[in-house]
Design an enzyme around this catalytic site. Structure first.
Site, PDB file in Angstrom:
ATOM      1  CB  SER A 104      10.932 -11.343  -6.892  1.00  0.00           C
ATOM      2  OG  SER A 104      12.275 -11.050  -7.225  1.00  0.00           O
ATOM      3  N   GLY A 105      12.870 -13.845  -7.012  1.00  0.00           N
ATOM      4  CA  GLY A 105      14.070 -14.486  -6.478  1.00  0.00           C
ATOM      5  C   GLY A 105      15.108 -13.515  -5.963  1.00  0.00           C
ATOM      6  CB  CYS A 126      -0.916   0.003   1.223  1.00  0.00           C
ATOM      7  SG  CYS A 126      -1.952  -1.485   1.387  1.00  0.00           S
ATOM      8  CG  ASP A 180      -1.434  -8.357   7.130  1.00  0.00           C
ATOM      9  OD1 ASP A 180      -2.380  -7.680   6.695  1.00  0.00           O
ATOM     10  OD2 ASP A 180      -0.344  -8.442   6.524  1.00  0.00           O
TER      11      ASP A 180
END
Length: 625
Positions: free
Chosen positions: A360-361, A2, A98
C-alpha cells in the site's frame, strides 16, 4: 500477519481463556493455531502463513533448548541479514521463517535485538529461565497490541475483541474518552474506548517479571527530526530515491502471492512503479471503481497500470454492492471508526483473487507533505507571531462571533485557532477535528478537554527540539495521530477481516528518519504537495498522476443514511443516546435535523455516531452478556 494472545500469571482456566481469545482471532490467521502453557504464562497464536508456510513455521515457536517461546505478528524484512549474523555466532536454524530469527536474536542480543529489526511487528517472547515476558511493537505501530492489567496478571492480544473474549476483562465503555473520540475519530494511545484496556504505544516494549511491569520507548520519529540536513538538494533527492527503492524491495519478500493496491494517486502509483522496476514479471494490482461516475477514480488507476504494465484487476461495484460491503465493514471494526470501508472492499477483492500480501502507499501523505494541512499549518506558523501580538480579549471577541454549534465547522475551527497560541501543537488537533467544541457541548453533558492528550504529546516533542522544521512538525503530528490512530488501525482491522497482509513500504523507518530531516524548501518547494517524492523518482510517474487533483475514496454516505441504512442508523443512534454521558434529546434532534436536510448537520456527524453505536452492538454487547 497473524494474531497473538496470552495471559501472564494465568491461574486456573488460563489455557481455556487463551483458546477463546485465539478463537476470536481466527480471521487473522486461518492457516494454523497453537497454544503454549505453563504455570507462569499461556501464549496463543493464529497463523497467516507468509514466509516458510511449512509446518516448521508453527507458533508458539520454541528455541531448541526450550528456554524461550515466541508468538509473533508481522514481518521482519531484514531477517536474512540477521540470520546470517546469528549463523556466524553459532546458532542453527530449522526453518526459513523470520520468527525463528526473533528467537535466536533474543538469545544472542537480548532486548537489544529490537533496535536491529527492520519490519512491522508485535510479538511476545517468554524467557522461561528468567521468568520474564517481553512485549514489543514496531516503530510506527503498523501492528496492534492491546493489553489489560488485572493486579499481577496481564492479558494481551492483537485485538480488543480477543481480550474481551478472555472473560477476564469487563466489556465496559470508557465514557471519559468519548469527547476525544468524537473530536478526532480516535482515542490516542495508550488509551482505548474500553475501560481497563490499553494499547502498547508504537516503538515501545513492555517487560513483565517478578519485579512488576516496565514500559520503555525505544524509538521516536521526533528524535530524528531535531536537526535539519544541510547540503545539496540533488544529493538529498538521490538518497531519498535509494531509500525508497530499498524499502519497496525489502517488503516484496514473500513465499505466497503478493500484489499491490492501486488507487491511481501518487503514493500507490509510486509503490507500484518501483515494484515494476524491481522485478521482471507483471505486478498484480487491485483497484475498486464505482458505476457512479461521481464517485469513480478508476480512470487514474488504469493510467498507472498501463504505464507500469501491471496485471490489473478493477472491481466495479454498483451502489447496492457498495452498501452491502459498507454494512459488513462496520461489523469488522475492532475499534470504532468512521473510515476504513475502502480498505475493507479492496482487501476483499485482493484476497478473492488469490493474494495473501498487498503493498500500500499509506504513509506518503504524512512523510512527503501531501495533505492540505501542511499548507494550512505552514501559513499559520508564519502568522503566529502576528497573531500573538493581537490582544487576547480582541482575539476572543472575534472568536465568539465565529463560534457556535450552528455555525459552519470551518468558522468554528477559526474560532478555536484564534483562542490558541498559534503553535502546531495546539493548532493541529483543531484542523483535524470532526466535531467542534460547541458541537460536543450540545451532545455531551461534560465535553471535557477533548484534545489535551494530542496537544500534550506534540508540545513535549517540539519543546525539546526547537530546530525541527515546520513541515517535519506536521509530519510528526500526522504520523503519531491521524495515521497511527485511524489509518493504520483501520488498515489492520479491515485487511485482516479477509486474512490479507497489507505492507506499507513508505513507512520504512530508515526512509522516514532521513525524510524528516530534509529542509522544508527541499521537501515542498513552492508548497507543491509531495514534490520531493516526485522529483526523487525522476520521471517514474506519469504526468496525469502527478498533476491530478487530490481525491479521497468517496462514498455516498448521506444517501445511505437517508436510505438503506436509515433504520439501522436510527437504532445505533438510540444505542448511543442511552449512554449516560450523552444528552438523549440532542441525539434525537441531530437525527431529525439531518433527515430534514438542515445545512447545520452534516452526514459526517451522523455517520460517526452510527459507527460508535454499531461498534457497541458488535463488540461490547456480545461480550458483556
Amino acid at each position: 500477519m497473524c494474531g497473538i494472545a496470552g495471559i501472564w500469571r494465568p491461574g486456573e482456566g488460563g489455557e481455556e481463556a487463551v483458546r477463546r481469545m485465539i478463537g476470536a482471532l481466527a480471521h487473522r490467521g486461518p492457516d494454523d493455531r497453537g497454544v503454549f502453557s505453563d504455570e507462569q504464562v499461556v501464549l496463543g497464536h493464529r497463523r497467516l502463513s507468509i514466509l516458510d508456510p511449512s509446518p516448521l513455521g508453527h507458533q508458539p515457536m520454541a528455541a531448541a533448548d526450550g528456554r524461550v517461546q515466541v508468538v509473533f505478528n508481522g514481518e521482519i524484512y531484514n531477517f536474512h541479514e540477521l540470520r546470517d549474523q546469528l549463523g556466524g555466532a553459532g546458532h542453527t536454524f530449522r526453518s526459513d521463517s523470520d520468527t525463528e530469527v526473533l528467537l535466536y536474536g533474543f538469545l544472542e542480543w537480548g532486548e537489544a535485538l529490537i533496535e536491529r529489526l527492520v519490519g512491522d511487528f508485535a510479538f511476545a517472547i517468554y524467557d522461561g529461565r528468567e521468568q520474564a515476558l517481553l512485549l514489543a511493537r514496531d516503530r510506527f505501530g503498523v501492528k496492534p497490541l492491546y493489553y489489560a492489567r488485572l493486579g499481577d496478571q496481564l492479558v494481551f492480544a492483537s485485538e480488543v475483541r480477543a481480550i474481551l473474549r478472555s472473560g477476564r476483562v469487563a466489556a465496559q465503555l470508557d465514557e471519559a474518552r468519548l469527547p476525544e473520540f468524537l473530536s478526532l475519530q480516535s482515542v490516542a494511545p495508550p488509551a482505548t474506548l474500553v475501560e481497563g484496556v490499553r494499547m502498547l504505544e508504537p516503538g515501545a516494549t513492555m517487560r513483565v517479571d517478578a519485579g512488576g511491569v516496565c514500559i520503555r520507548k525505544f524509538w521516536d520519529l521526533a528524535e530524528h527530526a531535531a536537526e535539519p540536513l544541510a547540503g545539496d538538494p540533488a544529493t538529498m533527492r538521490r538518497e531519498v530515491q535509494r531509500r525508497l527503492y530499498r524499502a519497496v524491495e525489502r517488503q516484496m519478500v514473500s513465499d505466497v502471492p503478493l500484489g499491490a493496491f492501486l488507487s491511481g494517486g501518487i503514493d500507490s502509483s509510486a509503490v507500484v512503479g518501483m515494484m515494476s522496476r524491481l522485478v521482471e514479471r507483471p505486478i498484480q494490482t487491485i483497484a475498486v471503481a464505482f458505476d457512479d461516475a461521481g464517485f469513480d477514480d478508476g480512470h487514474f488507476a488504469r493510467i498507472a497500470a498501463d504505464a507500469f504494465g501491471t496485471d490489473h484487476v478493477e472491481v466495479k461495484l454498483t451502489d447496492d454492492e457498495l452498501y452491502e460491503h459498507a454494512h459488513a465493514a462496520l461489523g469488522a471494526q475492532d475499534h470504532p471508526s468512521a473510515d476504513g470501508i475502502n480498505t475493507y472492499i479492496v482487501s476483499q477483492a485482493a484476497r478473492r483473487r488469490g493474494l495473501k500480501v498487498a503493498l500500500s502507499g499509506l504513509g506518503g501523505d504524512e512523510l512527503f507533505a501531501g495533505y492540505s494541512n501542511f499548507a494550512r499549518l505552514e501559513r499559520l506558523g508564519r502568522f503566529q507571531s502576528g497573531l500573538a501580538a493581537v490582544p487576547a480579549p480582541l482575539r476572543h471577541a472575534v472568536a465568539t462571533v465565529c463560534d457556535g454549534p450552528t455555525r459552519p465547522i470551518a468558522a468554528q475551527k477559526i474560532a478555536e485557532l484564534l483562542r490558541s497560541d498559534g503553535s502546531i501543537a495546539e493548532a493541529y488537533p483543531v484542523v483535524r477535528r470532526v466535531l467542534s467544541r460547541a458541537q460536543l457541548g450540545e451532545l455531551l453533558h461534560e465535553p471535557g478537554d477533548e484534545t489535551l492528550g494530542v496537544t500534550r504529546r506534540l508540545r513535549q516533542a517540539f519543546f525539546a527540539r526547537p530546530n525541527m522544521p515546520t513541515l517535519s512538525q506536521v509530519s510528526y503530528a500526522e504520523a503519531t495521530s491521524y495515521m497511527h490512530d485511524i489509518l493504520l488501525r483501520d488498515t489492520d482491522q479491515m485487511s485482516m477481516a479477509h486474512s490479507l497482509e497489507v505492507r506499507v513500504p513508505l513507512l520504512d523507518h530508515e526512509l522516514a528518519e532521513y525524510v524528516v530531516r530534509i529542509p522544508d524548501a527541499v521537501k515542498r518547494p513552492k508548497m507543491a504537495p509531495k514534490q520531493l517524492m516526485v522529483d526523487a523518482l525522476d520521471g517514474l510517474l506519469p504526468d496525469e498522476i502527478v498533476h491530478r487533483p487530490k481525491q479521497g475514496f468517496r462514498m455516498p454516505f448521506e444517501r445511505w443514511l437517508k436510505g438503506p441504512l436509515r433504520d439501522t442508523c436510527r437504532t445505533n443512534l438510540q444505542r448511543v443516546a442511552a449512554i449516560p454521558s450523552f444528552r438523549e434529546h440532542a441525539i434525537a434532534t441531530l437525527w431529525e435535523d439531518f433527515l430534514a436536510g438542515k445545512a447545520s448537520v452534516s452526514w459526517s456527524r451522523v455517520w460517526l455516531l452510527n459507527c460508535l453505536g454499531s461498534w457497541i452492538a458488535n463488540v461490547l454487547e456480545p461480550t458483556s452478556q
